[in-house]
Design an enzyme around this catalytic site. Structure first.
Site, PDB file in Angstrom:
ATOM      1  N   LYS A 112       4.626   6.625  -8.454  1.00  0.00           N
ATOM      2  CA  LYS A 112       3.473   5.760  -8.146  1.00  0.00           C
ATOM      3  C   LYS A 112       3.109   5.744  -6.661  1.00  0.00           C
ATOM      4  CE  LYS A 112       2.201   4.847 -11.495  1.00  0.00           C
ATOM      5  NZ  LYS A 112       1.805   5.815 -12.572  1.00  0.00           N
ATOM      6  N   SER A 113       3.380   6.867  -6.001  1.00  0.00           N
ATOM      7  CA  SER A 113       3.104   6.929  -4.562  1.00  0.00           C
ATOM      8  C   SER A 113       2.034   7.942  -4.196  1.00  0.00           C
ATOM      9  CB  SER A 113       4.396   7.278  -3.814  1.00  0.00           C
ATOM     10  OG  SER A 113       5.379   6.311  -4.057  1.00  0.00           O
ATOM     11  N   TRP A 117      -2.429  12.631  -7.053  1.00  0.00           N
ATOM     12  CA  TRP A 117      -3.377  12.915  -5.963  1.00  0.00           C
ATOM     13  C   TRP A 117      -3.004  14.264  -5.315  1.00  0.00           C
ATOM     14  CZ3 TRP A 117      -4.685   8.494  -1.920  1.00  0.00           C
ATOM     15  CH2 TRP A 117      -5.981   8.714  -1.437  1.00  0.00           C
ATOM     16  N   TRP A 140      -0.521  18.455 -15.133  1.00  0.00           N
ATOM     17  CA  TRP A 140       0.904  18.720 -15.380  1.00  0.00           C
ATOM     18  C   TRP A 140       1.206  20.199 -15.508  1.00  0.00           C
ATOM     19  CZ3 TRP A 140      -1.847  15.452 -18.877  1.00  0.00           C
ATOM     20  CH2 TRP A 140      -2.364  16.104 -20.010  1.00  0.00           C
ATOM     21  N   TRP A 145       5.847  19.236 -12.609  1.00  0.00           N
ATOM     22  CA  TRP A 145       7.019  18.514 -12.092  1.00  0.00           C
ATOM     23  C   TRP A 145       8.245  19.414 -12.202  1.00  0.00           C
ATOM     24  CZ3 TRP A 145       3.097  15.342 -13.862  1.00  0.00           C
ATOM     25  CH2 TRP A 145       2.891  14.125 -13.182  1.00  0.00           C
ATOM     26  N   HIS A 167       9.899  13.986  -8.311  1.00  0.00           N
ATOM     27  CA  HIS A 167      10.320  12.641  -7.924  1.00  0.00           C
ATOM     28  C   HIS A 167      11.814  12.627  -7.567  1.00  0.00           C
ATOM     29  CE1 HIS A 167       6.571  10.946  -9.295  1.00  0.00           C
ATOM     30  NE2 HIS A 167       6.822  11.036 -10.574  1.00  0.00           N
ATOM     31  N   ARG A 189       4.480   5.499  -0.037  1.00  0.00           N
ATOM     32  CA  ARG A 189       3.495   4.429  -0.222  1.00  0.00           C
ATOM     33  C   ARG A 189       4.198   3.092   0.003  1.00  0.00           C
ATOM     34  NH1 ARG A 189      -0.063   3.319  -5.792  1.00  0.00           N
ATOM     35  NH2 ARG A 189      -1.637   1.996  -4.793  1.00  0.00           N
ATOM     36  N   SER A 197       1.784  -0.939  -8.931  1.00  0.00           N
ATOM     37  CA  SER A 197       1.286   0.195  -9.700  1.00  0.00           C
ATOM     38  C   SER A 197       2.250   0.517 -10.845  1.00  0.00           C
ATOM     39  CB  SER A 197       1.125   1.399  -8.763  1.00  0.00           C
ATOM     40  OG  SER A 197       0.641   2.509  -9.455  1.00  0.00           O
ATOM     41  N   PHE A 288     -11.019   8.904  -5.347  1.00  0.00           N
ATOM     42  CA  PHE A 288     -10.552   8.154  -6.512  1.00  0.00           C
ATOM     43  C   PHE A 288     -11.586   8.223  -7.641  1.00  0.00           C
ATOM     44  CE2 PHE A 288     -10.114   4.166  -8.899  1.00  0.00           C
ATOM     45  CZ  PHE A 288      -8.791   4.248  -9.269  1.00  0.00           C
ATOM     46  N   MET A 291     -11.651  11.759  -9.225  1.00  0.00           N
ATOM     47  CA  MET A 291     -10.444  12.053 -10.010  1.00  0.00           C
ATOM     48  C   MET A 291     -10.402  11.220 -11.282  1.00  0.00           C
ATOM     49  SD  MET A 291      -7.316  12.775  -7.387  1.00  0.00           S
ATOM     50  CE  MET A 291      -6.124  12.629  -8.726  1.00  0.00           C
ATOM     51  N   ARG A 316      -5.766   3.428 -11.666  1.00  0.00           N
ATOM     52  CA  ARG A 316      -6.007   2.007 -11.911  1.00  0.00           C
ATOM     53  C   ARG A 316      -6.951   1.421 -10.871  1.00  0.00           C
ATOM     54  NH1 ARG A 316      -3.515  -2.661 -10.238  1.00  0.00           N
ATOM     55  NH2 ARG A 316      -2.471  -1.337  -8.696  1.00  0.00           N
TER      56      ARG A 316
HETATM   57  N1  LIG Z   1      -7.703   9.942  -5.492  1.00  0.00           N
HETATM   58  C1  LIG Z   1      -6.937   8.843  -5.440  1.00  0.00           C
HETATM   59  N2  LIG Z   1      -7.225   7.876  -4.540  1.00  0.00           N
HETATM   60  C2  LIG Z   1      -6.469   6.750  -4.470  1.00  0.00           C
HETATM   61  N3  LIG Z   1      -5.414   6.497  -5.296  1.00  0.00           N
HETATM   62  C3  LIG Z   1      -5.108   7.431  -6.219  1.00  0.00           C
HETATM   63  C4  LIG Z   1      -5.832   8.641  -6.327  1.00  0.00           C
HETATM   64  N4  LIG Z   1      -5.265   9.363  -7.329  1.00  0.00           N
HETATM   65  C5  LIG Z   1      -4.261   8.622  -7.823  1.00  0.00           C
HETATM   66  N5  LIG Z   1      -4.157   7.465  -7.170  1.00  0.00           N
HETATM   67  C6  LIG Z   1      -3.261   6.329  -7.426  1.00  0.00           C
HETATM   68  O1  LIG Z   1      -1.900   6.721  -7.386  1.00  0.00           O
HETATM   69  C7  LIG Z   1      -1.147   5.845  -8.253  1.00  0.00           C
HETATM   70  C8  LIG Z   1      -0.394   6.679  -9.255  1.00  0.00           C
HETATM   71  O2  LIG Z   1       0.683   7.264  -8.552  1.00  0.00           O
HETATM   72  P1  LIG Z   1       1.354   8.608  -9.004  1.00  0.00           P
HETATM   73  O3  LIG Z   1       0.344   9.648  -9.211  1.00  0.00           O
HETATM   74  O4  LIG Z   1       2.445   8.874  -8.020  1.00  0.00           O
HETATM   75  O5  LIG Z   1       1.997   8.218 -10.416  1.00  0.00           O
HETATM   76  S1  LIG Z   1       3.198   8.999 -11.136  1.00  0.00           S
HETATM   77  O6  LIG Z   1       4.410   8.750 -10.362  1.00  0.00           O
HETATM   78  O7  LIG Z   1       2.854  10.404 -11.217  1.00  0.00           O
HETATM   79  O8  LIG Z   1       3.265   8.354 -12.478  1.00  0.00           O
HETATM   80  C9  LIG Z   1      -2.157   4.909  -8.922  1.00  0.00           C
HETATM   81  O9  LIG Z   1      -2.208   3.741  -8.100  1.00  0.00           O
HETATM   82  P2  LIG Z   1      -2.727   2.322  -8.607  1.00  0.00           P
HETATM   83  O10 LIG Z   1      -4.199   2.456  -8.831  1.00  0.00           O
HETATM   84  O11 LIG Z   1      -2.410   1.376  -7.483  1.00  0.00           O
HETATM   85  O12 LIG Z   1      -1.965   1.985  -9.850  1.00  0.00           O
HETATM   86  C10 LIG Z   1      -3.415   5.759  -8.829  1.00  0.00           C
HETATM   87  O13 LIG Z   1      -4.606   5.029  -8.964  1.00  0.00           O
END
Ligand SMILES: Nc1ncnc2c1ncn2[C@@H]1O[C@H](COP(=O)(O)OS(=O)(=O)O)[C@@H](OP(=O)(O)O)[C@H]1O
Length: 355
Positions: A112-113, A117, A140, A145, A167, A189, A197, A288, A291, A316
């Site tokens: 979730k970091s 992205w 994926w 991964w 991870h 993050r 998240s 965001f 994507m 989210r």
């Molecule tokens: N383009 C872009 N801009 C801003 N934020 C983004 C973007 N892409 C992914 N995210 C946010 O990243 C969070 C998901 O983290 P991960 O991709 O590391 O998740 S995982 O570990 O693979 O399950 C999740 O954060 P939260 O929205 O706070 O839940 C995603 O919304």
């Protein structure tokens, strides 16, 4: 590179779960050959089954069938906990023995970091901004991964340089990382936003354990009884490596604040001389909003039974600081004191205030 995204891997996961079933009470619908894009919930197995440690059923919910996994047992591997669906002991052993090449690029994240992205950004930076892979290949498969079962199936189709995510903590990386010249981007993050998240992710992902209340999940997180272990252990492990100038530290927050600037740092690190026009094009594609609309990146290809976007979408909010909408002042004090204590003897500073 894979020609087109197929969803055979999800079917494979299903059949693996089915294969372990010892109490199938209804015949299964065969999905082999189907593309999950076209598979409706009604076509999914109509069964209640009990497997070793995983009780799975299907319930009707608003006219469609939903998976219920009342007891979900995670995999424990060398001190860390992982979800069963995409991982297995074999996939973790495969990762351990993986032969990393000099040209490989890894994006490393605590969950979730900013993983997905980076799955969007890396191919674009490496290929000079060609949108084809991010528009045609699911994330994926595009940037797999390291620790997941899927890698073994797609590794031969990855273009050179190969981009992967993981991870895993540093000490569980394959030894070939050290002997190679591969590059690593560690994306951090703010742990308060990681927690938030992750809390929503545990609600929407049927293959994860119920997080309980936010307060309960915070305790679980601080105790490190979460996927991939304690956040502080992960950060410490990747702060103390022998990788020297082969590792770049980025933060999710700097990407939110100024993505083109982060892309410039990244492209210099990867030895790519990208024009400003290409940087802007990549930043625009990786916003965001874009994507969230990209089916190859927003997990809408995964059936609702596995990830229920009505409970919470994978993409989210995409914000820095959403924790302020979730933490009480007592929770903030506790969270910050635990994290500070665990990092008090470290020689690095976090880029955010914990208070
Ligand atoms: N383009 C872009 N801009 C801003 N934020 C983004 C973007 N892409 C992914 N995210 C946010 O990243 C969070 C998901 O983290 P991960 O991709 O590391 O998740 S995982 O570990 O693979 O399950 C999740 O954060 P939260 O929205 O706070 O839940 C995603 O919304």
């Amino acid at each position: 590179m894979c020609a087109a995204p197929t969803y055979a891997w999800l079917l494979e996961q299903l059949s693996l779960v089915r294969g372990r079933s010892s109490d199938i009470v209804a015949p299964m619908v065969t999905l082999e050959g189907s593309d999950l894009n076209g598979v409706t919930a009604a076509a999914w197995p109509q069964q209640v089954k009990r497997t070793a440690g995983l009780t799975t059923g299907w319930r009707e919910e608003g006219g469609h069938r939903a998976a219920t996994m009342s007891t979900i047992e995670y995999i424990y591997y060398r001190g860390i906990m992982l979800p069963p669906l995409a991982h297995s002991e074999e996939s973790l052993e495969y990762a351990q023995n993986f032969s990393i090449e000099d040209t490989d690029v890894f994006a490393v994240t605590y969950p979730k970091s900013g993983t997905i992205w980076m799955q969007e950004i890396l191919p674009l930076v490496l290929n000079g901004g060609d949108l084809t892979p991010v528009q045609t290949i699911a994330n994926w498969d595009r940037v797999p991964w390291l620790e997941e079962k899927r890698l073994a199936l797609v590794v031969d189709q990855l273009p050179n340089p190969r981009a992967m995510v993981t991870h895993l903590p540093y000490h569980l990386m394959p030894p070939s990382l050290q002997t190679s010249r591969a590059k690593v981007i560690y994306v951090m993050r703010n742990p308060k936003d990681v927690l938030v998240s992750s809390y929503y992710f545990h609600q929407m992902a049927a293959f994860l354990q119920d997080p309980g209340t936010f307060g309960e999940f915070m305790n679980t997180f601080l105790e490190g009884k979460v996927l991939f272990g304690k956040w502080t252990d992960h950060v410490k492990s990747w702060r103390h490596t022998e990788l020297g100038d082969r590792i770049l530290y980025l933060t999710y927050e700097e990407m939110v604040e100024d993505l083109p600037a982060a892309l410039r740092r990244l492209s210099v690190f990867l030895g790519r001389n990208l024009s400003e026009e290409v940087i802007q094009k990549i930043a625009e594609h990786c916003s965001f909003r874009n994507m969230k609309a990209n089916p190859m990146s927003n997990f809408s290809l995964v059936p609702n039974e596995y990830m229920d976007s009505k409970k919470s979408p994978f993409l989210r909010k995409g914000l820095a600081g959403d924790w302020k909408n979730h933490f009480s002042s007592e929770q903030l004090a506790k969270f910050s004191s635990v994290i500070k204590k665990e990092l008090e003897n470290e020689d690095f500073c976090l880029p955010w205030s914990l208070d």
